[in-house]
Write a protein that holds these residues in place. Structure first.
Motif, PDB file in Angstrom:
ATOM      1  N   ALA A 137       0.828  -1.162  -0.091  1.00 38.97           N
ATOM      2  CA  ALA A 137       0.060  -0.036  -0.154  1.00 38.97           C
ATOM      3  C   ALA A 137       0.838   1.198  -0.003  1.00 38.97           C
ATOM      4  O   ALA A 137       0.731   2.379  -0.785  1.00 38.97           O
ATOM      5  N   PHE A 138       2.012   1.192   0.693  1.00 37.99           N
ATOM      6  CA  PHE A 138       2.829   2.506   0.924  1.00 37.99           C
ATOM      7  C   PHE A 138       3.355   2.731  -0.542  1.00 37.99           C
ATOM      8  O   PHE A 138       3.200   3.265  -1.378  1.00 37.99           O
ATOM      9  N   VAL A 139       3.794   1.970  -1.456  1.00 35.90           N
ATOM     10  CA  VAL A 139       4.628   1.594  -3.076  1.00 35.90           C
ATOM     11  C   VAL A 139       3.555   2.467  -3.431  1.00 35.90           C
ATOM     12  O   VAL A 139       3.441   3.343  -4.463  1.00 35.90           O
ATOM     13  N   MET A 140       1.633   1.414  -3.417  1.00 35.43           N
ATOM     14  CA  MET A 140       0.875   2.308  -4.515  1.00 35.43           C
ATOM     15  C   MET A 140       0.557   3.980  -4.191  1.00 35.43           C
ATOM     16  O   MET A 140       0.663   4.744  -4.422  1.00 35.43           O
ATOM     17  N   HIS A 141       0.949   3.946  -2.859  1.00 37.04           N
ATOM     18  CA  HIS A 141       0.789   5.398  -2.223  1.00 37.04           C
ATOM     19  C   HIS A 141       1.636   6.183  -3.235  1.00 37.04           C
ATOM     20  O   HIS A 141       1.392   7.671  -3.358  1.00 37.04           O
ATOM     21  N   CYS A 142       2.363   6.027  -2.727  1.00 37.66           N
ATOM     22  CA  CYS A 142       3.808   7.062  -3.228  1.00 37.66           C
ATOM     23  C   CYS A 142       4.136   6.799  -4.777  1.00 37.66           C
ATOM     24  O   CYS A 142       4.054   7.833  -5.530  1.00 37.66           O
ATOM     25  N   ALA A 143       3.380   6.139  -5.598  1.00 41.88           N
ATOM     26  CA  ALA A 143       3.434   6.165  -6.741  1.00 41.88           C
ATOM     27  C   ALA A 143       2.290   6.961  -7.555  1.00 41.88           C
ATOM     28  O   ALA A 143       2.560   7.395  -8.417  1.00 41.88           O
ATOM     29  N   ASP A 144       1.120   6.938  -6.814  1.00 38.51           N
ATOM     30  CA  ASP A 144       0.145   7.710  -6.407  1.00 38.51           C
ATOM     31  C   ASP A 144       1.098   9.096  -6.675  1.00 38.51           C
ATOM     32  O   ASP A 144       0.583  10.212  -7.191  1.00 38.51           O
ATOM     33  N   VAL A 145       1.694   9.900  -5.290  1.00 42.57           N
ATOM     34  CA  VAL A 145       2.301  10.855  -5.589  1.00 42.57           C
ATOM     35  C   VAL A 145       3.117  11.215  -6.863  1.00 42.57           C
ATOM     36  O   VAL A 145       2.940  12.175  -7.131  1.00 42.57           O
ATOM     37  N   LEU A 146       3.844  10.837  -6.779  1.00 44.33           N
ATOM     38  CA  LEU A 146       5.402  10.058  -7.975  1.00 44.33           C
ATOM     39  C   LEU A 146       4.213  10.866  -8.861  1.00 44.33           C
ATOM     40  O   LEU A 146       5.242  11.081 -10.345  1.00 44.33           O
ATOM     41  N   GLY A 147       3.438  10.436  -9.278  1.00 47.06           N
ATOM     42  CA  GLY A 147       2.320  10.609 -10.812  1.00 47.06           C
ATOM     43  C   GLY A 147       2.473  12.745 -11.186  1.00 47.06           C
ATOM     44  O   GLY A 147       1.490  12.537 -12.423  1.00 47.06           O
ATOM     45  N   LYS A 148       2.065  12.643 -10.438  1.00 41.34           N
ATOM     46  CA  LYS A 148       1.912  14.121 -10.062  1.00 41.34           C
ATOM     47  C   LYS A 148       2.739  14.723 -11.473  1.00 41.34           C
ATOM     48  O   LYS A 148       2.682  15.737 -12.456  1.00 41.34           O
ATOM     49  N   ALA A 149       3.991  14.185 -11.248  1.00 37.44           N
ATOM     50  CA  ALA A 149       4.931  14.495 -12.396  1.00 37.44           C
ATOM     51  C   ALA A 149       4.235  14.298 -14.023  1.00 37.44           C
ATOM     52  O   ALA A 149       5.544  14.923 -15.075  1.00 37.44           O
ATOM     53  N   GLN A 150       3.776  13.187 -14.400  1.00 37.71           N
ATOM     54  CA  GLN A 150       3.274  13.056 -15.362  1.00 37.71           C
ATOM     55  C   GLN A 150       4.545  12.180 -16.108  1.00 37.71           C
ATOM     56  O   GLN A 150       4.656  12.624 -17.445  1.00 37.71           O
ATOM     57  N   ASP A 151       5.508  11.811 -15.621  1.00 35.08           N
ATOM     58  CA  ASP A 151       6.330  10.655 -15.816  1.00 35.08           C
ATOM     59  C   ASP A 151       6.461   9.363 -16.634  1.00 35.08           C
ATOM     60  O   ASP A 151       6.808   8.693 -14.827  1.00 35.08           O
ATOM     61  N   PRO A 152       6.674   8.650 -17.028  1.00 39.78           N
ATOM     62  CA  PRO A 152       6.432   7.319 -16.983  1.00 39.78           C
ATOM     63  C   PRO A 152       7.733   6.182 -17.153  1.00 39.78           C
ATOM     64  O   PRO A 152       7.966   5.049 -16.429  1.00 39.78           O
ATOM     65  N   HIS A 153       9.009   7.111 -16.493  1.00 39.37           N
ATOM     66  CA  HIS A 153      10.195   6.571 -16.412  1.00 39.37           C
ATOM     67  C   HIS A 153      10.139   6.387 -14.782  1.00 39.37           C
ATOM     68  O   HIS A 153      11.228   5.951 -14.119  1.00 39.37           O
TER      69      HIS A 153
END
Length: 205
Positions: free
Chosen positions: A150-166
């Motif tokens: 769950a932590f990884v998923m929430h972290c990925a959600d935050v990093l998704g703000k960058a709109q960067d597939p990398h």
């Protein structure tokens, strides 16, 4: 993108605006922890597909429809037009507080995100102007994640703000992407493999 979905839900239903070619099957993509455990998939009628599932709490499920390389099986009955690649995701709600041990691990990991963005991510300012504000808004969710997944998923959600597939995370060999883009593929690896001899995949790219 809906949040706080009941993890006790046992059916997911896709309703199409027009009749589809049901005999062709279906094309629901994804895998790993971001894909629910599916018990059964059934065409109820020409416009309705039902998935019998088992969900877990505090999870982000992602199941794109007609994704690249899937064969584009979802097609309109009238003329065979393929459904464009369509994102489909939602969050289930947490059913209880994280353990003290997990909260401590979450706090330790959360403290590292900001410094890593500042020191290791060259494109941090391309889309997001204030990462401190983004992290502050997400901090309660990250600190209270019920388990490492769950932590990884929430972290990925935050990093998704960058709109960067990398930007992605890996936990116990499971890759979690932060952002994906809809596109129409002009390459079908399976077709190449079936048409040529001795074709082998060198890597995931």
């Amino acid at each position: 993108g809906t949040r706080e979905v009941d993890p006790g839900l046992t059916e997911l239903v896709i309703r199409f605006p027009e009749a589809m070619r049901t005999k062709a099957g279906y094309s629901i993509c994804g895998g790993g922890v971001s894909f629910p455990k599916v018990e059964k998939i059934t065409w109820v009628d020409e416009r309705t597909l039902r998935l019998d599932v088992k969900l877990e709490p505090d999870r982000r499920y992602q199941m794109p429809l007609n994704c690249a390389g899937s064969g584009l099986t979802f097609r309109r009955a009238s003329d065979g037009f393929a459904l464009p690649q369509t994102p489909w995701s939602f969050w289930t709600k947490s059913t209880g507080p994280a353990s003290d041990e997990q909260r401590a691990a979450n706090a330790e990991s959360f403290a590292k995100i900001g410094p890593l963005l500042q020191s290791r991510y060259s494109y941090r300012d391309r889309v997001v102007e204030d990462w401190e504000a983004v992290l502050a808004a997400a901090e309660p969710r990250l600190r209270n994640a019920r388990d490492p997944v769950a932590f990884v998923m929430h972290c990925a959600d935050v990093l998704g703000k960058a709109q960067d597939p990398h930007l992605w995370l890996r936990y116990e060999k499971q890759l979690t992407v932060s952002h994906s883009r809809s596109f129409t593929s002009n390459f079908d690896g399976r077709a190449i493999g079936s048409g040529l001899d001795e074709v082998r995949k060198l890597n995931d790219a």
